[in-house]
Design a protein around this motif. Structure first.
Motif, mmCIF file in Angstrom:
data_model
loop_
_atom_site.group_PDB
_atom_site.id
_atom_site.type_symbol
_atom_site.label_atom_id
_atom_site.label_comp_id
_atom_site.label_asym_id
_atom_site.label_seq_id
_atom_site.Cartn_x
_atom_site.Cartn_y
_atom_site.Cartn_z
ATOM 1 N N TYR A 266 32.061 5.577 21.490
ATOM 2 C CA TYR A 266 31.126 5.516 20.367
ATOM 3 C C TYR A 266 30.219 4.292 20.509
ATOM 4 O O TYR A 266 30.249 3.377 19.699
ATOM 5 N N ASN A 267 29.423 4.287 21.548
ATOM 6 C CA ASN A 267 28.537 3.160 21.796
ATOM 7 C C ASN A 267 27.349 3.166 20.841
ATOM 8 O O ASN A 267 26.930 4.213 20.346
ATOM 9 N N ALA A 268 26.809 1.964 20.600
ATOM 10 C CA ALA A 268 25.616 1.860 19.765
ATOM 11 C C ALA A 268 24.481 2.605 20.447
ATOM 12 O O ALA A 268 24.353 2.573 21.680
ATOM 13 N N PRO A 269 23.633 3.307 19.696
ATOM 14 C CA PRO A 269 22.546 4.066 20.320
ATOM 15 C C PRO A 269 21.540 3.187 21.028
ATOM 16 O O PRO A 269 20.880 3.601 21.970
ATOM 17 N N THR A 270 21.379 1.948 20.577
ATOM 18 C CA THR A 270 20.449 0.996 21.175
ATOM 19 C C THR A 270 21.044 -0.395 21.038
ATOM 20 O O THR A 270 22.186 -0.549 20.619
ATOM 21 N N ASN A 271 20.263 -1.433 21.391
ATOM 22 C CA ASN A 271 20.731 -2.812 21.221
ATOM 23 C C ASN A 271 21.010 -3.057 19.741
ATOM 24 O O ASN A 271 20.094 -3.019 18.926
ATOM 25 N N PRO A 272 22.254 -3.299 19.365
ATOM 26 C CA PRO A 272 22.585 -3.405 17.935
ATOM 27 C C PRO A 272 21.951 -4.609 17.253
ATOM 28 O O PRO A 272 21.811 -4.622 16.042
ATOM 29 N N TRP A 273 21.548 -5.629 18.030
ATOM 30 C CA TRP A 273 20.971 -6.819 17.415
ATOM 31 C C TRP A 273 19.474 -6.654 17.185
ATOM 32 O O TRP A 273 18.869 -7.478 16.497
ATOM 33 N N THR A 274 18.857 -5.650 17.791
ATOM 34 C CA THR A 274 17.403 -5.519 17.669
ATOM 35 C C THR A 274 16.999 -4.159 17.128
ATOM 36 O O THR A 274 16.585 -4.028 15.988
ATOM 37 N N ASP A 275 17.140 -3.122 17.930
ATOM 38 C CA ASP A 275 16.607 -1.821 17.561
ATOM 39 C C ASP A 275 17.282 -1.247 16.322
ATOM 40 O O ASP A 275 16.697 -0.447 15.601
ATOM 41 N N GLN A 276 18.537 -1.628 16.066
ATOM 42 C CA GLN A 276 19.200 -1.150 14.858
ATOM 43 C C GLN A 276 18.839 -1.992 13.637
ATOM 44 O O GLN A 276 19.259 -1.704 12.532
ATOM 45 N N ILE A 386 18.791 3.352 10.125
ATOM 46 C CA ILE A 386 18.888 3.240 11.580
ATOM 47 C C ILE A 386 18.569 4.592 12.200
ATOM 48 O O ILE A 386 19.125 5.626 11.800
ATOM 49 N N ALA A 387 17.674 4.609 13.165
ATOM 50 C CA ALA A 387 17.326 5.839 13.878
ATOM 51 C C ALA A 387 18.408 6.166 14.894
ATOM 52 O O ALA A 387 18.791 5.325 15.715
ATOM 53 N N LEU A 388 18.932 7.393 14.841
ATOM 54 C CA LEU A 388 19.997 7.819 15.747
ATOM 55 C C LEU A 388 19.511 8.756 16.851
ATOM 56 O O LEU A 388 20.317 9.302 17.602
ATOM 57 N N GLY A 389 18.197 8.959 16.926
ATOM 58 C CA GLY A 389 17.669 9.803 17.994
ATOM 59 C C GLY A 389 17.572 11.275 17.580
ATOM 60 O O GLY A 389 17.404 11.599 16.401
ATOM 61 N N THR A 390 17.707 12.172 18.535
ATOM 62 C CA THR A 390 17.568 13.610 18.258
ATOM 63 C C THR A 390 18.820 14.369 18.689
ATOM 64 O O THR A 390 19.623 13.869 19.497
ATOM 65 N N THR A 391 18.974 15.585 18.133
ATOM 66 C CA THR A 391 20.118 16.428 18.477
ATOM 67 C C THR A 391 19.739 17.890 18.309
ATOM 68 O O THR A 391 18.813 18.226 17.557
ATOM 69 N N ALA A 392 20.459 18.745 19.031
ATOM 70 C CA ALA A 392 20.301 20.200 18.854
ATOM 71 C C ALA A 392 21.352 20.677 17.860
ATOM 72 O O ALA A 392 22.411 20.068 17.705
ATOM 73 N N SER A 393 21.064 21.767 17.188
ATOM 74 C CA SER A 393 22.024 22.333 16.245
ATOM 75 C C SER A 393 23.328 22.676 16.956
ATOM 76 O O SER A 393 23.322 23.211 18.072
ATOM 77 N N GLY A 394 24.452 22.333 16.307
ATOM 78 C CA GLY A 394 25.753 22.656 16.857
ATOM 79 C C GLY A 394 26.278 21.658 17.846
ATOM 80 O O GLY A 394 27.466 21.709 18.201
ATOM 81 N N ALA A 395 25.428 20.733 18.326
ATOM 82 C CA ALA A 395 25.885 19.732 19.299
ATOM 83 C C ALA A 395 26.662 18.628 18.580
ATOM 84 O O ALA A 395 26.256 18.150 17.519
#
Length: 438
Positions: A266-276, A386-395
């Motif tokens: 469960y890694n941070a999607p980006t640099n947790p000190w900046t982009d989050q 916080i932006a988590l990016g994109t996903t497809a349905s069911g993923a």
């Protein structure tokens, strides 16, 4: 045959032997010369310090026998014999600085508020060109006041500054902080007088007319317990007495290094000190202290911000509790920590990131969904997205987030939304949170 062998023995040294001999001689000579130079330097340093000590003693004895009105601060430049220095022909120029302060008859001027000023404390410092900080010569003496002189005495103020020291076990002891300037400003905001704390941490600001004053310390890269550099104390000075406010705890600006600890997978999607846009919370005597991400090349050691490498600085060295995220739902540090100002002692602090698992349902929905995580505002909390990016349905998606309660929202290209509210902890969820299409 014997005669020829004798001739060969009388032929002398070979060229190689001569060169080797010269080389050995040069090496030995160099070592001897270096030793001689070092000895001369040591002898000169000792002579200078001895002369300075004699000058300090002579000045002290002068003040012991001087009339009360002649015991005043002054600065002289003299040679080793005490003659006013006018040219290099006299040798080393010694600067003899005498500082006179009115003090009470107590062990320390900073211990008793309202004590009567009955003595003059004379501090003599002798310095000279090329000396080191260890060479400094200081001498002190007291000149007692006579009763007939009491009417001439103005007031004074003293302030005790203390700094923590830490044992190998982490135990804290407090001692005096020397070398810090203390200034007294009158009721009009004008500088009245100033002094510097001695080795015990006490500063005495003398010759103050009766009235109200603000004592101020404002030393770069130092902080009080409220994490502010500028510290003040209000005093009311009375003629012939010393005013002493509560002692101040003041220390060099300290720092800690935050190390992100994630749940496996469960890694941070980006640099947790900046982009989050993560924010660090610290529980201090002044309440929550936030450290938002540093801008550009700002140094987090001396600015109230959070570095891109997790460095958090400009903190007074006391116990803190760490939180990751803009709201303090759950402590993110495994234990309280104390930042330090010495680089080798700066602690590395484990900051725990929580685990979020989610997917958009129903899986029959098509297209790519844009996902965000939003934390509602609350006490000591301005909210955070916080932006988590994109996903497809069911993923099924796994990502690290600061701990606490979050609303996860997925938005389709057509504007459809799917949401779920989850509580993020450091325990990996056994199944994904379902973002149901609205």
């Amino acid at each position: 045959m014997k005669h020829q062998q004798g001739l060969r023995r009388d032929e002398g040294f070979s060229l190689i032997e001569v060169v080797v001999s010269m080389l050995i001689f040069a090496v030995l000579s160099s070592a001897v010369v270096g030793l001689v130079v070092k000895t001369l330097q040591t002898s000169t340093k000792a002579d200078n310090k001895n002369a300075a000590a004699n000058l300090a003693d002579a000045k002290k004895e002068y003040f012991v026998g001087a009339a009360w009105d002649d015991v005043v601060s002054d600065t002289d430049t003299v040679d080793a014999d005490g003659t006013p220095w006018t040219s290099a022909a006299q040798g080393v120029a010694y600067t003899v600085k005498s500082t006179v302060a009115l003090v009470p008859n107590t062990e320390s001027a900073c211990t008793t508020n309202g004590a009567e000023l009955t003595r003059k404390l004379v501090t003599v410092d002798v310095t000279w060109p090329g000396m080191t900080s260890d060479d400094r010569v200081t001498n002190q003496t007291f000149r007692r006041i006579y009763q007939a002189d009491a009417a001439k005495i103005p007031g004074a103020a003293a302030w005790q500054l203390n700094v923590p020291s830490f044992s190998s076990s982490g135990a804290v002891t407090w001692g005096g902080l020397g070398g810090i300037a203390v200034s007294a400003y009158d009721s009009n905001g004008s500088l009245a007088a100033s002094a510097v704390t001695d080795r015990t941490g006490c500063a005495v600001v003398s010759d103050l007319p009766a009235g109200g004053y603000s004592l101020v310390v404002n030393t770069p890269q130092h902080l009080g317990q409220n994490n502010q550099q500028r510290q003040t104390a209000a005093v009311t000075v009375q003629a012939g007495k010393i005013s002493v406010p509560e002692a101040l705890r003041y220390a060099p600006s300290s720092s800690a290094k935050l190390k992100l600890v994630t749940v496996s997978g469960y890694n941070a999607p980006t640099n947790p000190w900046t982009d989050q846009s993560a924010t660090f919370f610290a529980d201090t005597v002044g309440g929550y202290q936030t450290r938002t991400t540093c801008a550009g090349t700002v140094d987090p050691l001396y600015t109230a911000c959070l570095g891109t490498d997790g460095t958090v600085g400009r903190l007074f060295p006391t116990a803190y509790s760490g939180y990751l995220g803009s709201c303090a739902d759950t402590k993110a540090t495994t234990s309280d920590f104390v930042p330090r100002w010495i680089a080798l002692d700066v602690p590395t602090v484990a900051v725990n990131l929580g685990a979020l698992q989610y997917k958009v349902v129903p899986a029959l929905s098509t297209g790519v969904w844009t996902v965000t995580a939003t934390h509602a505002s609350g006490p000591s909390c301005t909210g955070q997205t916080i932006a988590l990016g994109t996903t497809a349905s069911g993923a099924v998606n796994r990502v690290g987030l600061p701990q606490g309660e979050w609303t996860i929202t997925a938005t389709s290209p057509a504007g459809a939304k799917a949401t779920a509210t989850v509580t993020v902890t450091t325990t990996a969820p056994s199944s994904p949170a379902l973002l149901v299409t609205l």
